[in-house]
Design a protein around this motif. Structure first.
Motif, mmCIF file in Angstrom:
data_model
loop_
_atom_site.group_PDB
_atom_site.id
_atom_site.type_symbol
_atom_site.label_atom_id
_atom_site.label_comp_id
_atom_site.label_asym_id
_atom_site.label_seq_id
_atom_site.Cartn_x
_atom_site.Cartn_y
_atom_site.Cartn_z
ATOM 1 N N ALA A 1 1.671 -3.608 -33.574
ATOM 2 C CA ALA A 1 1.403 -5.034 -33.763
ATOM 3 C C ALA A 1 0.848 -5.671 -32.497
ATOM 4 C CB ALA A 1 2.677 -5.740 -34.215
ATOM 5 N N VAL A 2 1.398 -5.288 -31.339
ATOM 6 C CA VAL A 2 0.912 -5.848 -30.074
ATOM 7 C C VAL A 2 -0.472 -5.298 -29.750
ATOM 8 C CG1 VAL A 2 1.353 -6.002 -27.606
ATOM 9 C CG2 VAL A 2 3.245 -6.188 -29.216
ATOM 10 N N ALA A 3 -0.661 -3.988 -29.911
ATOM 11 C CA ALA A 3 -1.940 -3.362 -29.567
ATOM 12 C C ALA A 3 -3.085 -3.921 -30.403
ATOM 13 C CB ALA A 3 -1.845 -1.848 -29.756
ATOM 14 N N VAL B 1 -2.443 -10.286 -22.090
ATOM 15 C CA VAL B 1 -2.449 -10.472 -23.534
ATOM 16 C C VAL B 1 -1.326 -9.663 -24.173
ATOM 17 C CG1 VAL B 1 -3.785 -10.144 -25.645
ATOM 18 C CG2 VAL B 1 -4.905 -10.995 -23.589
ATOM 19 N N GLY B 2 -1.095 -8.453 -23.680
ATOM 20 C CA GLY B 2 -0.026 -7.624 -24.225
ATOM 21 C C GLY B 2 1.334 -8.251 -24.023
ATOM 22 N N PHE B 3 1.600 -8.772 -22.814
ATOM 23 C CA PHE B 3 2.884 -9.419 -22.538
ATOM 24 C C PHE B 3 3.083 -10.622 -23.441
ATOM 25 C CE2 PHE B 3 5.266 -12.777 -20.421
ATOM 26 C CZ PHE B 3 6.444 -12.130 -20.086
ATOM 27 N N ASP B 4 2.064 -11.471 -23.549
ATOM 28 C CA ASP B 4 2.196 -12.691 -24.339
ATOM 29 C C ASP B 4 2.295 -12.384 -25.827
ATOM 30 O OD1 ASP B 4 2.116 -14.309 -22.071
ATOM 31 O OD2 ASP B 4 -0.065 -14.410 -22.085
ATOM 32 N N SER B 5 1.549 -11.388 -26.307
ATOM 33 C CA SER B 5 1.645 -10.992 -27.712
ATOM 34 C C SER B 5 3.033 -10.428 -28.015
ATOM 35 C CB SER B 5 0.577 -9.949 -28.046
ATOM 36 O OG SER B 5 -0.720 -10.459 -27.830
ATOM 37 N N ALA B 6 3.566 -9.639 -27.097
ATOM 38 C CA ALA B 6 4.911 -9.100 -27.276
ATOM 39 C C ALA B 6 5.940 -10.220 -27.294
ATOM 40 C CB ALA B 6 5.226 -8.099 -26.167
ATOM 41 N N ALA B 7 5.758 -11.220 -26.427
ATOM 42 C CA ALA B 7 6.692 -12.346 -26.386
ATOM 43 C C ALA B 7 6.688 -13.105 -27.705
ATOM 44 C CB ALA B 7 6.329 -13.280 -25.228
ATOM 45 N N ALA B 8 5.490 -13.330 -28.272
ATOM 46 C CA ALA B 8 5.400 -14.035 -29.545
ATOM 47 C C ALA B 8 6.089 -13.245 -30.654
ATOM 48 C CB ALA B 8 3.933 -14.285 -29.902
ATOM 49 N N GLN B 9 5.854 -11.936 -30.684
ATOM 50 C CA GLN B 9 6.487 -11.117 -31.709
ATOM 51 C C GLN B 9 7.999 -11.067 -31.517
ATOM 52 O OE1 GLN B 9 4.345 -7.534 -32.663
ATOM 53 N NE2 GLN B 9 6.219 -6.458 -33.245
ATOM 54 N N LEU B 10 8.430 -11.078 -30.267
ATOM 55 C CA LEU B 10 9.862 -11.054 -29.986
ATOM 56 C C LEU B 10 10.542 -12.326 -30.483
ATOM 57 C CD1 LEU B 10 12.134 -9.432 -28.663
ATOM 58 C CD2 LEU B 10 11.584 -10.549 -26.501
#
Length: 481
Positions: free
Chosen positions: A145-147, A414-423
């Motif tokens: 999902a993040v990638a 972008v990976g950090f922020d996308s992971a944060a949103a999914q978290l």
């Protein structure tokens, strides 16, 4: 990380402004999505999302048969808890890997890991093997999902991204409509093993289609921070906390659940300081507000989605099949609204987000006329269509804003922020579903507990409406950078 429009390897000219009806926008972005150089990538992204969606929709239907075969009713929650906890780790570490090494490795490794989990589950003869499989699936799904978000940021221009996110939303529609009945038929006529094994071809095809785009991506991410102290420990602690919250939500009675929930929060709070952007709790203008809105929107909508069938069956005596109809029309409303916003790339996304939150608030508030014993159950249909439309507008807008605000920071995160949103997605749903379970355990009556839960979720949606404008602000420096 620069947006795709700033990619020095891209020779695409900037597209002209489109008229308000969006017709020029459709013509401008379609070649970028389905032209000779993009068709395989776009279809591959849709298949990557579809494989996760089919797994999510099908496994829930088959799980009673799985647990009856391999364990007992007391073990029912553990396959879900194992997947949820592993997906947290996969989300965080996948985001970090994408920022430091680029998404190339993750886009191949994560689907293969997910596929390996499907094979292990499809051949499982013990509950222990099934739990191992669910961990593999969770790790792969979280990282995929993040990638995908990082790939979209690298490959597609800003004008094309609304259409890409519309396609991603549509990738959930078919699984939502046919996944549960097909899984039920397969489980009854063949075996629950084939529910897992039948998804493996989707994984293979998706990887093959994404490979051409992956080969052209840079091996690393320029500007990504070299280190982020404590990220692995924070990810593991957050995974344990989410697993504990999920378990407590499914076992809401007694002191044990309360103790587990308190310990989970004690683990979670310090972990989030490492895993979320600074200012997320306060919805600080920029990327922090985007991440906060993602948690509010997902938590409000999906918590109601989880309890709406119970509301209709327990309080109003609807059959299970009829109780699922509002969920179907909500999914159709979501996909329709997502497709509409994808055809209008020039509309303000913060404004669409505010409209989306307002629709979700109206849809949830309408269920206050359904949840009590005196309520009118048929009102669930029109109000949940409205809520679905709100999710189609709001969720797609948040996906667009996530990439835009992350690119504003220029920190290759972008990976950090996308992971944060999914978290925040995972945490809000785990926590709010647990609150609903606690209310049910306390009152003993859905007709009493669910109106209270619905009223609280209306407040969350209204809060999101108020802070949606902050997503238009400048980005900030993320935690740990």
């Amino acid at each position: 990380m620069s947006s795709a429009t700033d990619d020095p390897t891209s020779s695409r000219p900037a597209p002209p402004a489109s008229p308000p009806d969006g017709s020029a926008g459709k013509a401008a972005v379609r070649p970028e999505l389905f032209g000779p150089g993009r068709r395989a990538t776009t279809v591959g992204i849709v298949l990557l999302i579809s494989m996760i969606a089919f797994e999510a929709m099908g496994v829930g239907t088959a799980m009673p048969a799985v647990v009856a075969d391999l364990g007992s009713v007391s073990s029912y929650a553990w396959p879900f808890v194992a997947f949820t906890a592993a997906s947290v780790v996969g989300t965080v570490l996948g985001g970090r890997w994408c920022d430091v090494r680029g998404p190339r490795g993750t886009l191949v490794t994560a689907p293969l890991l997910f596929g390996a989990g499907l094979l292990v589950a499809g051949t499982a003869g013990t509950l222990a093997q099934l739990l191992v499989a669910r961990v593999l699936q969770g790790l792969g799904a979280g990282a995929v999902a993040v990638a995908v978000y990082v790939l979209i940021a690298l490959v597609y221009s800003e004008r094309a991204r609304p259409a890409v996110f519309a396609l991603m939303s549509s990738a959930w529609v078919l699984p939502a409509l046919v996944g549960p009945p097909v899984a039920g038929v397969v489980t009854e006529q063949l075996s629950w093993h084939w529910v897992f094994l039948g998804i493996v071809p989707f994984v293979v095809v998706a990887v093959v289609l994404v490979l051409p785009a992956v080969r052209d991506l840079p091996a690393g991410s320029a500007g990504a921070p070299a280190t982020r102290r404590g990220i692995v420990a924070a990810a593991l602690a957050a995974a344990a906390a989410v697993a504990a919250l999920s378990w407590a939500g499914q076992h809401p009675t007694g002191w044990a659940a309360l103790v587990v929930a308190v310990v989970a929060l004690a683990l979670l709070v310090p972990s989030l300081r490492r895993l979320l952007p600074r200012g997320t709790v306060r919805a600080r203008r920029g990327i922090a507000a985007v991440v906060a809105c993602r948690g509010l929107l997902s938590g409000a909508f999906f918590t109601v989605n989880a309890y709406l069938p119970l509301m209709l069956t327990s309080t109003h005596g609807w059959s299970l099949s009829m109780a699922g109809v509002p969920l179907i029309v909500g999914a159709l409303g979501w996909s329709s609204a997502a497709a509409w916003q994808g055809r209008h790339p020039d509309l303000s996304r913060p404004v669409l987000l505010r409209v989306g939150f307002a629709c979700v608030a109206v849809g949830i508030a309408g269920l206050l006329l359904v949840a009590p014993a005196w309520g009118l159950p048929w009102l669930a249909l029109p109000f949940w269509i409205v809520a679905g439309v709100g999710m189609g507008l709001g969720f797609s807008s948040l996906s667009f804003l996530l990439l835009a605000r992350s690119a504003d920071s220029g920190a290759g995160a972008v990976g950090f922020d996308s992971a944060a949103a999914q978290l925040t997605d995972q945490l809000s749903q785990a926590a709010l579903v647990g609150v609903g379970g606690a209310l049910l355990a306390t009152t003993g009556s859905p007709a009493t507990a669910l109106p209270v839960l619905v009223a609280g979720l209306v407040v969350l949606a209204v809060t999101g409406t108020g802070i949606a404008g902050r997503t238009a602000g400048p980005a900030r420096a993320a935690a740990g950078r």
